[in-house]
Design a protein around this motif. Structure first.
Motif, short mmCIF file in Angstrom:
data_model
loop_
_atom_site.label_atom_id
_atom_site.label_comp_id
_atom_site.label_asym_id
_atom_site.label_seq_id
_atom_site.Cartn_x
_atom_site.Cartn_y
_atom_site.Cartn_z
N VAL A 36 -80.80 20.29 41.47
CA VAL A 36 -80.02 21.23 42.28
C VAL A 36 -78.79 20.53 42.85
O VAL A 36 -77.69 21.10 42.88
CB VAL A 36 -80.89 21.85 43.39
N ALA A 37 -78.92 19.29 43.30
CA ALA A 37 -77.77 18.55 43.83
C ALA A 37 -76.71 18.34 42.75
O ALA A 37 -75.51 18.49 43.01
CB ALA A 37 -78.23 17.21 44.40
N LEU A 38 -77.13 18.01 41.55
CA LEU A 38 -76.18 17.83 40.45
C LEU A 38 -75.53 19.16 40.05
O LEU A 38 -74.34 19.20 39.72
CB LEU A 38 -76.85 17.16 39.26
N PHE A 39 -76.30 20.25 40.12
CA PHE A 39 -75.71 21.57 39.87
C PHE A 39 -74.64 21.88 40.92
O PHE A 39 -73.58 22.40 40.59
CB PHE A 39 -76.78 22.66 39.92
N ALA A 40 -74.93 21.56 42.17
CA ALA A 40 -73.97 21.83 43.25
C ALA A 40 -72.69 21.03 43.05
O ALA A 40 -71.58 21.55 43.25
CB ALA A 40 -74.60 21.51 44.60
N LEU A 41 -72.83 19.77 42.66
CA LEU A 41 -71.65 18.96 42.39
C LEU A 41 -70.83 19.53 41.23
O LEU A 41 -69.60 19.57 41.28
CB LEU A 41 -72.05 17.51 42.07
#
Length: 140
Positions: A36-41
């Protein structure tokens, strides 16, 4: 005295099984968090290729999760073996042990564990989500 030792030995094994299950649960949580963090980035237009990096934690944690599940199964086999033995057979066979090497042939291999239904469903969904995100962000 001997019966107390057997119960204590079973408690040690049960504690190991609990730790393995907890490790597996934590890995799944970290997988979701990192993806999810990589998707947000990637969605912030900083660089859409961050989505591709999401494959690394998914595959790495899949391997680790399979290892913990395999270890858990080995210790469950040890637990069941000790639980089903008589007090005399335990005394005759020698000291209490936590060695699971003799149970490797009695449970699925690590590789078979990695492709078990529970792991394939969870990590497969994560990989599908990454692929969908890649399509949406036009990375591929």
């Amino acid at each position: 005295m001997v019966e107390e030792d057997i119960v204590k030995h079973l408690e040690f094994i049960q504690n190991i099984i609990t730790r393995m299950a907890n490790n597996s649960f934590l890995l799944k949580g970290w997988t979701v968090t990192l993806v999810v963090a990589l998707f947000a980035l990637a969605a912030q237009n900083s660089n859409s290729k961050f989505v591709i990096l999401a494959f690394f934690p998914v595959l790495t944690f899949w391997i680790l999760d399979a290892f913990y599940l395999w270890q858990e199964r080995l210790f469950r086999a040890l637990y069941n073996d000790i639980r089903n033995k008589t007090k005399d057979s335990i005394l005759y066979e020698g000291p209490f042990t936590l060695d699971t090497t003799s149970y490797k042939g009695k449970v699925q291999s690590w590789a078979r564990t990695a492709i078990s239904k529970t792991l394939v469903i969870f990590y497969g969904i994560m990989i599908i989500a990454i692929c969908i995100a890649m399509l949406i962000l036009r990375v591929i």
